[in-house]
Design a protein around this motif. Structure first.
Motif, PDB file in Angstrom:
ATOM      1  N   THR A   1      97.174  59.893  83.668  1.00 16.38           N
ATOM      2  CA  THR A   1      96.183  58.832  83.522  1.00 16.38           C
ATOM      3  C   THR A   1      94.833  59.477  83.232  1.00 16.38           C
ATOM      4  O   THR A   1      94.643  60.669  83.461  1.00 16.38           O
ATOM      5  CB  THR A   1      96.109  57.973  84.802  1.00 16.38           C
ATOM      6  OG1 THR A   1      95.231  56.860  84.580  1.00 16.38           O
ATOM      7  CG2 THR A   1      95.610  58.777  85.986  1.00 16.38           C
ATOM      8  N   SER A   2      93.903  58.701  82.734  1.00 14.95           N
ATOM      9  CA  SER A   2      92.570  59.230  82.415  1.00 14.95           C
ATOM     10  C   SER A   2      91.837  59.563  83.711  1.00 14.95           C
ATOM     11  O   SER A   2      91.683  58.707  84.570  1.00 14.95           O
ATOM     12  CB  SER A   2      91.780  58.193  81.608  1.00 14.95           C
ATOM     13  OG  SER A   2      92.486  57.822  80.455  1.00 14.95           O
ATOM     14  N   ASP A   3      91.375  60.802  83.835  1.00 11.70           N
ATOM     15  CA  ASP A   3      90.744  61.194  85.099  1.00 11.70           C
ATOM     16  C   ASP A   3      89.468  62.010  84.918  1.00 11.70           C
ATOM     17  O   ASP A   3      89.001  62.655  85.859  1.00 11.70           O
ATOM     18  CB  ASP A   3      91.731  61.981  85.968  1.00 11.70           C
ATOM     19  CG  ASP A   3      92.216  63.267  85.321  1.00 11.70           C
ATOM     20  OD1 ASP A   3      91.696  63.631  84.236  1.00 11.70           O
ATOM     21  OD2 ASP A   3      93.112  63.918  85.883  1.00 11.70           O
TER      22      ASP A   3
ATOM     23  N   GLN B   1      98.859  63.800  79.893  1.00 15.24           N
ATOM     24  CA  GLN B   1      98.102  63.416  81.083  1.00 15.24           C
ATOM     25  C   GLN B   1      98.634  62.111  81.649  1.00 15.24           C
ATOM     26  O   GLN B   1      98.868  61.154  80.915  1.00 15.24           O
ATOM     27  CB  GLN B   1      96.628  63.270  80.700  1.00 15.24           C
ATOM     28  CG  GLN B   1      95.671  63.340  81.861  1.00 15.24           C
ATOM     29  CD  GLN B   1      94.234  63.502  81.379  1.00 15.24           C
ATOM     30  OE1 GLN B   1      93.958  64.276  80.466  1.00 15.24           O
ATOM     31  NE2 GLN B   1      93.334  62.767  81.985  1.00 15.24           N
TER      32      GLN B   1
ATOM     33  N   ASP C   1      91.596  62.283  77.005  1.00 14.19           N
ATOM     34  CA  ASP C   1      92.792  62.638  77.759  1.00 14.19           C
ATOM     35  C   ASP C   1      93.796  63.384  76.883  1.00 14.19           C
ATOM     36  O   ASP C   1      93.917  63.124  75.688  1.00 14.19           O
ATOM     37  CB  ASP C   1      93.437  61.397  78.391  1.00 14.19           C
ATOM     38  CG  ASP C   1      93.724  60.300  77.389  1.00 14.19           C
ATOM     39  OD1 ASP C   1      93.395  60.471  76.196  1.00 14.19           O
ATOM     40  OD2 ASP C   1      94.280  59.270  77.791  1.00 14.19           O
ATOM     41  N   ALA C   2      94.512  64.313  77.490  1.00 14.19           N
ATOM     42  CA  ALA C   2      95.542  65.065  76.782  1.00 14.19           C
ATOM     43  C   ALA C   2      96.812  64.232  76.666  1.00 14.19           C
ATOM     44  O   ALA C   2      97.008  63.258  77.402  1.00 14.19           O
ATOM     45  CB  ALA C   2      95.829  66.366  77.523  1.00 14.19           C
TER      46      ALA C   2
END
Length: 260
Positions: free
Chosen positions: A115-117, A113, A109-110
């Motif tokens: 949430t993690s997607d 971001q 994840d950046a």
């Protein structure tokens, strides 16, 4: 962590920290919430410290490590291993070197971001990721990689030395809410079958809830661990944290009976 039938429940306490940080004070107490979850029977605690410290902080990680050691349960630290250190965040590898969690879950994840997607792209150059995996394993951590169901090149995860994968279950939750989860479940099962053949165990997480967890685990009994935070903490606002944990554990137990 004591091995029990069915998937282990690891509670993600990030949202407790979000509430605390919104006032810049000490309440609600992340440590107290985690202790309540473990006393109610949860088999582990998950955190995802981010470089911007918007919820779980490095200091929380140290305190929660001591708590999970006291309870003799699993501590799972998630994060982007490529995020550089900065003030208040030493970087994922140095942080794990300090606390030596049982499991580290690497997520692409950046910084900004929400949430993690999405999971790792194994068709890209993974040499830097392989070096980081070796670093975490040298600390004695089990390494899990966040992946999309149906991802291409999963064999590379095993070749790099990962122990597990964590299935991103957001698409399943969305399809379940729409009343047609069959395609997502099939993709998850195909990835589980491939992972198992490669010697990788399988975790799962993201948007799992009391409503959709039972059907997910009944259809996919090979899942070893579920990491649940957002829905669980939201449900606990209405019914209490201890009762909510117990209801999740009952769902997991029922899924074991259904699979049998």
């Amino acid at each position: 962590m004591v091995s029990e039938p069915g998937a282990a429940l690891s509670v993600n306490v990030n949202k407790i920290a979000v509430l605390r940080n919104s006032r810049g004070e000490g309440e609600p107490d992340v440590l107290r919430a985690a202790r309540t979850c473990l006393s109610a029977g949860a088999q582990g605690i998950t955190v995802h410290p981010r470089p911007d410290r918007r919820h779980i902080t490095a200091e929380d990680v140290v305190a929660l490590s001591a708590l999970t050691n006291q309870f003799q349960v699993e501590f799972n630290v998630e994060g982007n291993p490529f995020a550089p250190p900065r003030a208040g965040y030493p970087g994922l590898l140095p942080l794990c070197e300090q606390v030596r969690p049982a499991q580290v879950t690497l997520v692409p994840d950046a910084d900004g971001q929400l949430t993690s997607d999405h999971g790792f792209d194994f068709t890209a150059d993974t040499s830097a990721l392989a070096e980081l995996i070796a670093g975490f394993k040298a600390l004695g951590c089990r390494v899990s990689l966040f992946v999309d169901a149906g991802c291409v090149g999963l064999a590379r995860a095993a070749q790099m030395g990962a122990d597990r994968i964590e299935l991103y279950t957001g698409p399943y939750a969305a399809q379940w809410a729409a009343g047609a989860p069959e395609q997502a479940l099939a993709a998850c099962q195909a990835t589980i079958t491939e992972a198992t053949a490669l010697g990788l165990a399988v975790n799962a997480g993201h948007d799992l809830s009391q409503d959709n967890l039972g059907p997910f685990l009944s259809a996919l009994p090979a899942v070893r661990e579920v990491s649940i935070g957002h829905a669980l903490i939201g449900e606990a606002l209405y019914e209490g944290l201890e009762i909510t944990i117990q209801r999740y554990l009952a769902i997991i137990a029922q899924s074991v009976r259904a699979a049998a």
